[in-house]
Scaffold this motif. Structure first.
Motif: not given
Length: 104
Positions: A26-30, A35-41, A86-97
């Protein structure tokens, strides 16, 4: 209060996806950030919309929460965990993707 939630690195997420693992991301960004891109799934649910949209999510599933750098996703994850998810935080976010992205 600094709640602890599980964490995963962008590299681990990418590795699991490339191995064919089904992930709930789940991408929680605005909207303008997505619009600048998100993980495909990934599914886009803005952080502010999470409380009203929890009914779309299954407490039996595991969700990886993503934002730009990891802060909002952590806060969202803490909230969701308090609601029994049941959640997991992706550390570093999209800046690190570095994996594949899609644009809406």
């Amino acid at each position: 209060m600094n709640e602890q939630i599980k964490e995963i690195t962008p590299q681990e997420v990418e590795e699991q996806l490339s191995n064919g693992k089904q992930l709930n991301i789940i991408d929680v960004r605005e909207n303008d950030e997505v619009e600048q891109g998100m993980i495909t799934v990934a599914k886009h649910i803005r952080m502010g919309d999470i409380p009203q949209r929890l009914n779309e999510l299954d407490k039996g599933e595991e969700y990886i929460i993503v934002c730009r750098s990891g802060g909002r996703s952590h806060n969202t994850g803490v909230f969701m965990q308090e609601q029994g998810y049941n959640v997991i935080n992706m550390v570093g976010g999209m800046l690190a993707w570095t994996g594949d992205i899609k644009t809406p």
